[in-house]
Scaffold this motif. Structure first.
Motif, PDB file in Angstrom:
ATOM      1  N   GLU A 101      -3.360   1.187  -5.812  1.00  0.00           N
ATOM      2  CA  GLU A 101      -4.329   1.907  -4.982  1.00  0.00           C
ATOM      3  C   GLU A 101      -3.850   1.998  -3.538  1.00  0.00           C
ATOM      4  OE1 GLU A 101      -6.811   3.691  -5.829  1.00  0.00           O
ATOM      5  OE2 GLU A 101      -7.000   3.092  -7.912  1.00  0.00           O
ATOM      6  N   ALA A 102      -3.251   0.912  -3.021  1.00  0.00           N
ATOM      7  CA  ALA A 102      -2.717   0.927  -1.655  1.00  0.00           C
ATOM      8  C   ALA A 102      -1.590   1.958  -1.540  1.00  0.00           C
ATOM      9  CB  ALA A 102      -2.218  -0.459  -1.255  1.00  0.00           C
ATOM     10  N   ASP A 103      -0.739   2.032  -2.563  1.00  0.00           N
ATOM     11  CA  ASP A 103       0.352   3.008  -2.578  1.00  0.00           C
ATOM     12  C   ASP A 103      -0.204   4.431  -2.626  1.00  0.00           C
ATOM     13  OD1 ASP A 103       3.150   3.617  -2.611  1.00  0.00           O
ATOM     14  OD2 ASP A 103       2.970   4.087  -4.745  1.00  0.00           O
ATOM     15  N   ASN A 104      -1.244   4.648  -3.438  1.00  0.00           N
ATOM     16  CA  ASN A 104      -1.871   5.972  -3.502  1.00  0.00           C
ATOM     17  C   ASN A 104      -2.465   6.351  -2.150  1.00  0.00           C
ATOM     18  OD1 ASN A 104      -1.244   6.178  -6.203  1.00  0.00           O
ATOM     19  ND2 ASN A 104      -3.248   5.537  -6.919  1.00  0.00           N
ATOM     20  N   ALA A 105      -3.114   5.388  -1.483  1.00  0.00           N
ATOM     21  CA  ALA A 105      -3.698   5.649  -0.160  1.00  0.00           C
ATOM     22  C   ALA A 105      -2.609   6.013   0.844  1.00  0.00           C
ATOM     23  CB  ALA A 105      -4.484   4.434   0.329  1.00  0.00           C
ATOM     24  N   LEU A 106      -1.474   5.300   0.788  1.00  0.00           N
ATOM     25  CA  LEU A 106      -0.367   5.595   1.692  1.00  0.00           C
ATOM     26  C   LEU A 106       0.197   6.986   1.420  1.00  0.00           C
ATOM     27  CD1 LEU A 106       1.791   3.687   3.637  1.00  0.00           C
ATOM     28  CD2 LEU A 106       3.196   4.756   1.905  1.00  0.00           C
ATOM     29  N   ASN A 107       0.376   7.335   0.143  1.00  0.00           N
ATOM     30  CA  ASN A 107       0.901   8.653  -0.204  1.00  0.00           C
ATOM     31  C   ASN A 107      -0.045   9.766   0.245  1.00  0.00           C
ATOM     32  OD1 ASN A 107       3.237   7.604  -1.325  1.00  0.00           O
ATOM     33  ND2 ASN A 107       2.336   7.428  -3.348  1.00  0.00           N
ATOM     34  N   GLN A 108      -1.359   9.549   0.120  1.00  0.00           N
ATOM     35  CA  GLN A 108      -2.320  10.541   0.589  1.00  0.00           C
ATOM     36  C   GLN A 108      -2.254  10.680   2.107  1.00  0.00           C
ATOM     37  OE1 GLN A 108      -6.029   9.035  -1.011  1.00  0.00           O
ATOM     38  NE2 GLN A 108      -5.949  10.453  -2.735  1.00  0.00           N
ATOM     39  N   THR A 109      -2.044   9.567   2.796  1.00  0.00           N
ATOM     40  CA  THR A 109      -1.919   9.595   4.253  1.00  0.00           C
ATOM     41  C   THR A 109      -0.677  10.375   4.672  1.00  0.00           C
ATOM     42  OG1 THR A 109      -3.000   7.436   4.369  1.00  0.00           O
ATOM     43  CG2 THR A 109      -1.841   8.173   6.335  1.00  0.00           C
ATOM     44  N   VAL A 110       0.442  10.130   3.987  1.00  0.00           N
ATOM     45  CA  VAL A 110       1.686  10.857   4.280  1.00  0.00           C
ATOM     46  C   VAL A 110       1.451  12.355   4.133  1.00  0.00           C
ATOM     47  CG1 VAL A 110       4.018  11.338   3.395  1.00  0.00           C
ATOM     48  CG2 VAL A 110       3.245   8.978   3.670  1.00  0.00           C
ATOM     49  N   LYS A 111       0.782  12.744   3.058  1.00  0.00           N
ATOM     50  CA  LYS A 111       0.500  14.161   2.790  1.00  0.00           C
ATOM     51  C   LYS A 111      -0.384  14.758   3.886  1.00  0.00           C
ATOM     52  CE  LYS A 111      -0.726  16.931  -1.223  1.00  0.00           C
ATOM     53  NZ  LYS A 111      -1.226  16.878  -2.582  1.00  0.00           N
ATOM     54  N   GLU A 112      -1.458  14.036   4.255  1.00  0.00           N
ATOM     55  CA  GLU A 112      -2.387  14.549   5.266  1.00  0.00           C
ATOM     56  C   GLU A 112      -1.720  14.647   6.640  1.00  0.00           C
ATOM     57  OE1 GLU A 112      -6.680  13.488   7.236  1.00  0.00           O
ATOM     58  OE2 GLU A 112      -6.416  13.176   5.080  1.00  0.00           O
ATOM     59  N   LYS A 157      -6.712   4.018   7.091  1.00  0.00           N
ATOM     60  CA  LYS A 157      -7.920   3.226   6.827  1.00  0.00           C
ATOM     61  C   LYS A 157      -8.934   4.031   6.026  1.00  0.00           C
ATOM     62  CE  LYS A 157      -7.869   0.126  10.840  1.00  0.00           C
ATOM     63  NZ  LYS A 157      -8.550  -0.194  12.100  1.00  0.00           N
ATOM     64  N   ASP A 158      -9.095   5.298   6.394  1.00  0.00           N
ATOM     65  CA  ASP A 158     -10.026   6.176   5.682  1.00  0.00           C
ATOM     66  C   ASP A 158      -9.638   6.310   4.213  1.00  0.00           C
ATOM     67  OD1 ASP A 158     -12.245   8.010   5.618  1.00  0.00           O
ATOM     68  OD2 ASP A 158     -10.773   9.641   5.522  1.00  0.00           O
ATOM     69  N   LYS A 159      -8.351   6.474   3.948  1.00  0.00           N
ATOM     70  CA  LYS A 159      -7.866   6.612   2.570  1.00  0.00           C
ATOM     71  C   LYS A 159      -8.053   5.309   1.785  1.00  0.00           C
ATOM     72  CE  LYS A 159      -6.534  10.798   3.244  1.00  0.00           C
ATOM     73  NZ  LYS A 159      -7.457  11.856   2.879  1.00  0.00           N
ATOM     74  N   LEU A 160      -7.849   4.158   2.451  1.00  0.00           N
ATOM     75  CA  LEU A 160      -8.062   2.868   1.780  1.00  0.00           C
ATOM     76  C   LEU A 160      -9.519   2.708   1.363  1.00  0.00           C
ATOM     77  CD1 LEU A 160      -5.939   0.409   3.971  1.00  0.00           C
ATOM     78  CD2 LEU A 160      -5.488   1.059   1.612  1.00  0.00           C
ATOM     79  N   ILE A 161     -10.433   3.074   2.260  1.00  0.00           N
ATOM     80  CA  ILE A 161     -11.868   2.963   1.962  1.00  0.00           C
ATOM     81  C   ILE A 161     -12.235   3.846   0.774  1.00  0.00           C
ATOM     82  CG2 ILE A 161     -14.187   3.490   2.824  1.00  0.00           C
ATOM     83  CD1 ILE A 161     -13.150   2.612   5.603  1.00  0.00           C
ATOM     84  N   LYS A 162     -11.715   5.079   0.774  1.00  0.00           N
ATOM     85  CA  LYS A 162     -12.012   5.993  -0.330  1.00  0.00           C
ATOM     86  C   LYS A 162     -11.473   5.479  -1.661  1.00  0.00           C
ATOM     87  CE  LYS A 162     -12.607  10.267   2.208  1.00  0.00           C
ATOM     88  NZ  LYS A 162     -12.019  11.523   2.645  1.00  0.00           N
ATOM     89  N   ARG A 163     -10.423   4.649  -1.612  1.00  0.00           N
ATOM     90  CA  ARG A 163      -9.835   4.102  -2.833  1.00  0.00           C
ATOM     91  C   ARG A 163     -10.440   2.749  -3.196  1.00  0.00           C
ATOM     92  NH1 ARG A 163      -6.825   6.297  -6.002  1.00  0.00           N
ATOM     93  NH2 ARG A 163      -6.002   8.297  -5.454  1.00  0.00           N
ATOM     94  N   GLY A 164     -11.483   2.330  -2.468  1.00  0.00           N
ATOM     95  CA  GLY A 164     -12.197   1.108  -2.813  1.00  0.00           C
ATOM     96  C   GLY A 164     -11.539  -0.176  -2.344  1.00  0.00           C
ATOM     97  N   LEU A 165     -10.635  -0.096  -1.371  1.00  0.00           N
ATOM     98  CA  LEU A 165      -9.991  -1.296  -0.835  1.00  0.00           C
ATOM     99  C   LEU A 165     -10.651  -1.695   0.481  1.00  0.00           C
ATOM    100  CD1 LEU A 165      -6.280  -0.331  -1.496  1.00  0.00           C
ATOM    101  CD2 LEU A 165      -7.613  -2.016  -2.719  1.00  0.00           C
TER     102      LEU A 165
END
Length: 164
Positions: free
Chosen positions: A16-27, A68-76
């Protein structure tokens, strides 16, 4: 009848942390306000830390806010983050954010003391490395301990596992 128990752990779902990071990179790559700022975010040291680079302190903090926003959305929980201050490195600002995992001895003793002082009388807490084992003869008492710890504002993210 045997004692019922559960474990208190502080683990990070690395996927989930990796997914949040990848979404952040994209955004960061797509957003207009980050164009031409050299803003980037990437893992450093395996998946133990994240390194953010940008051309200004404000941009580095803005990338951290997106993460941080992406982590929250992923439940972390944001309690897993230990963000430093942006430091000037050459022309860029670098911000290193470490991810905290495991319960250190200091926090384990603190949690154990809370359980002893405020929890039901028949409950025992044992420190086992980076986790705590809580046991009691009554399952209701274990539920009370979980509710008690969820109500406390501790500096680390807690999960309750192996409930039996």
């Amino acid at each position: 009848m045997a004692d019922s128990s559960f474990d208190i752990v502080s683990k990070i779902d690395h996927q989930e942390a990796d997914n949040a990071l990848n979404q952040t990179v994209k955004e960061v790559g797509q957003r207009f306000d980050f164009k031409g700022t050299g803003a980037s975010i990437a893992w450093s040291g395996g998946q133990k830390a994240v390194e953010i680079k940008a051309n200004s302190e404000e941009r580095a903090n803005a990338v951290l806010d997106v993460f941080k926003d992406k982590l929250i959305k992923r439940g972390l929980s944001l309690k897993i983050l230990d963000a430093g201050e942006p430091k000037l490195s050459g022309k860029d600002y670098r911000l290193v954010v470490t991810l905290k995992e495991g319960i250190d001895q200091e926090h384990a003793k603190k949690i154990s003391k809370i359980i002893r002082d405020e929890g039901p009388k028949g409950v025992k807490a044992q420190i086992q490395g980076e986790e705590l084992r809580v046991s009691s003869k009554k399952r209701d008492e274990l539920q009370e301990v979980i509710a008690l710890l969820k109500g406390k504002d501790l500096e680390i993210a807690l999960q309750f596992t192996n409930y039996r």
